[in-house]
Every structure is written in C-alpha cells, then in structure tokens.
Design a protein around this motif. Structure first.
Motif, mmCIF file in Angstrom:
data_model
loop_
_atom_site.group_PDB
_atom_site.id
_atom_site.type_symbol
_atom_site.label_atom_id
_atom_site.label_comp_id
_atom_site.label_asym_id
_atom_site.label_seq_id
_atom_site.Cartn_x
_atom_site.Cartn_y
_atom_site.Cartn_z
ATOM 1 N N ASN A 61 0.833 -1.210 0.000
ATOM 2 C CA ASN A 61 0.000 0.000 0.000
ATOM 3 C C ASN A 61 0.866 1.258 0.000
ATOM 4 O OD1 ASN A 61 -2.289 -1.587 0.045
ATOM 5 N ND2 ASN A 61 -2.553 -1.439 2.264
ATOM 6 N N SER A 108 1.719 5.961 -7.582
ATOM 7 C CA SER A 108 0.442 6.317 -8.208
ATOM 8 C C SER A 108 0.240 7.814 -8.381
ATOM 9 C CB SER A 108 -0.723 5.737 -7.392
ATOM 10 O OG SER A 108 -0.751 6.293 -6.090
ATOM 11 N N ILE A 166 -6.116 6.286 -13.040
ATOM 12 C CA ILE A 166 -6.749 5.260 -12.211
ATOM 13 C C ILE A 166 -6.672 3.891 -12.871
ATOM 14 C CG2 ILE A 166 -8.930 4.481 -11.216
ATOM 15 C CD1 ILE A 166 -7.711 6.791 -9.725
ATOM 16 N N TRP A 167 -6.871 3.824 -14.202
ATOM 17 C CA TRP A 167 -6.886 2.522 -14.862
ATOM 18 C C TRP A 167 -5.519 1.848 -14.809
ATOM 19 C CZ3 TRP A 167 -3.731 1.739 -19.086
ATOM 20 C CH2 TRP A 167 -3.237 2.883 -19.752
ATOM 21 N N LYS A 202 -3.319 2.446 -12.212
ATOM 22 C CA LYS A 202 -3.180 2.088 -10.794
ATOM 23 C C LYS A 202 -3.950 0.822 -10.464
ATOM 24 C CE LYS A 202 -4.106 3.899 -6.148
ATOM 25 N NZ LYS A 202 -4.604 5.062 -5.373
ATOM 26 N N SER A 203 -5.160 0.693 -11.007
ATOM 27 C CA SER A 203 -5.996 -0.469 -10.714
ATOM 28 C C SER A 203 -5.422 -1.752 -11.292
ATOM 29 C CB SER A 203 -7.415 -0.257 -11.233
ATOM 30 O OG SER A 203 -7.412 -0.119 -12.652
ATOM 31 N N GLY A 204 -4.520 -1.608 -12.242
ATOM 32 C CA GLY A 204 -3.921 -2.800 -12.846
ATOM 33 C C GLY A 204 -2.673 -3.290 -12.135
ATOM 34 N N THR A 246 -0.792 -5.153 -9.438
ATOM 35 C CA THR A 246 -1.116 -6.260 -8.532
ATOM 36 C C THR A 246 0.066 -6.581 -7.627
ATOM 37 O OG1 THR A 246 -0.406 -7.914 -10.158
ATOM 38 C CG2 THR A 246 -2.745 -7.268 -10.160
#
Length: 235
Positions: free
Chosen positions: A81, A88, A93-94, A96-98, A100
């Motif tokens: 985190n 980030s 956002i797209w 960052k969301s990817g 893992t």
C-alpha cells in the motif's frame, strides 16, 4: 523454515534484566561504609537502569522481527500500500488499478529484519503509543493483540523509562523537563506506586533509582515491571 522463538527472546531479556538487578545488589553490598558510598550507588544505579532499558529496547525490536517472521501478511500488505501510494502520483486510475501484488508466503528472519529497518538498526519508539501505532496494520490481529491492548499504567512506565533514558544520554534542560513531566504522571491510574515524583523534581536518575520504596530500590521495581510488560507483549 527457521522461525524466531518468541519465548526464547523473552527469556534472554529476563535473564539480562535479572543479571543487572543482581549486579546492582551485589556491588551495593561491597561499598560498605565508604565515604563515597552514596555517590557510587547513584552512578551504579543510573548505569544499571540505562543498560536495563537498552536491553528492553533490543527485546522489543527483536519481538517485532519475530512477529513479522511468524506472520508477515499484514506487513507485506502495508508495504504494498505504501509503495502504491508512491508510484500512483500522477498515474491514471486505470493504470493504478492494474497494479497487482503477490505476497511471499513466508519471510526469512533476515527479510523480517530488513523489513523493520533496511539499514539493520534496531526499531525504537519515542513513546509507548508510537509502538502500539506501529503494530496496528503491520502485525496481524492475533499476533499483535497484547501490544494493542497495552494498559495505561504500562504505557506510563514505558514513557517514563524513555524520558529517563534520554535525560541520561543528553542531560539537557529540555530532556530533564520531559522526564519530570512523565514521572509526575507515571502513577495516574495506578500500577506504579512509589515511582512518581510530584513536588520534588528528579535531577539525577541514579539518586532516584537507588531510593527505597516498599522495601526495595526503584531500580528493582523497574526490573520487575519491565519483565512483566515484556512478557505480556508476547502473543
């Protein structure tokens, strides 16, 4: 995989604490009627207390290493985190969301030590509250439950120990003021009878430590209290 034995960590601290207590008591008996007896006892008790609290700090640092070595999932998630926040900034956002994260099943002892401090230093805390805050989110709820539930009397004692350690190290006006402020509060809520100082301020930790309360020196009381606290923090 080799795991740190938390019981063994405590036993090492307890052995060191009792050795310091016995060193003080045995040496105290050798001074007899020397003219400098009180000055020697003051300096001896100051040195013994300083070593006692350093031993406690080493135990706490090793305890956190052991807890992360035992179960590192919370700590790994916290690290992820933290890393995610850093990378980030300015990232869509797209993207960052990817991102893992695949946690390691177990951290070795050395990896756990590096997680605590990458430069190999012991982990120390400015207050008991800082220690509890560090544990939350980084240590599992089961492993950290005793740290999270640290009582106010125990926090008061730890904060006073930190303040006295700092005054011994620096002897500044600010550190003396902080120490006396903590010692005025140490018995709020009970649990530390005879350790507080109200009207009379402490100017020398050694004189304070060698004073007798309830039949024993304050140094002996601190040895007992820190051993109880150290044992209570283990899961």
């Amino acid at each position: 995989m080799r795991k740190i034995d938390l019981d063994n960590l405590y036993e090492k601290f307890e052995s060191e604490a009792h050795f310091i207590r016995d060193l003080y008591l045995v040496t105290k008996g050798l001074y007899g009627e020397l003219r400098e007896r009180d000055a020697y006892l003051s300096k001896l008790s100051e040195l013994c207390f300083h070593k006692l609290y350093v031993a406690y700090e080493i135990y706490i640092s090793n305890l956190f290493v052991g807890l992360i070595n035992k179960d590192s999932q919370n700590y790994q998630q916290w690290l992820f985190n933290k890393a995610l926040q850093q990378v980030s900034v300015g990232v869509p956002i797209w993207v960052k969301s990817g991102i893992t994260f695949k946690p390691v099943k177990h951290l070795t002892v050395e990896q756990a030590r590096k997680a605590i401090d990458p430069n190999g230093f012991n982990k120390t805390f400015s207050t008991a509250g800082d220690m509890v805050k560090f544990a939350r989110g980084k240590i599992s709820a089961v492993s950290g439950r005793n740290i999270n539930s640290l009582s106010q009397p125990d926090r008061n004692l730890i904060n006073s120990c930190i303040a006295m350690r700092n005054f011994i190290a620096h002897e500044s006006a600010s550190s003396r003021s902080t120490m006396n402020s903590q010692l005025r509060k140490i018995n709020i809520g009970g649990g530390n009878a005879g350790l507080d100082r109200q009207a009379r301020e402490v100017h020398k930790v050694g004189a304070y430590m060698r004073s007798i309360v309830n039949g024993q020196s304050r140094l002996e009381v601190y040895v007992s209290r820190l051993c109880v606290i150290a044992h209570s923090l283990k899961p």
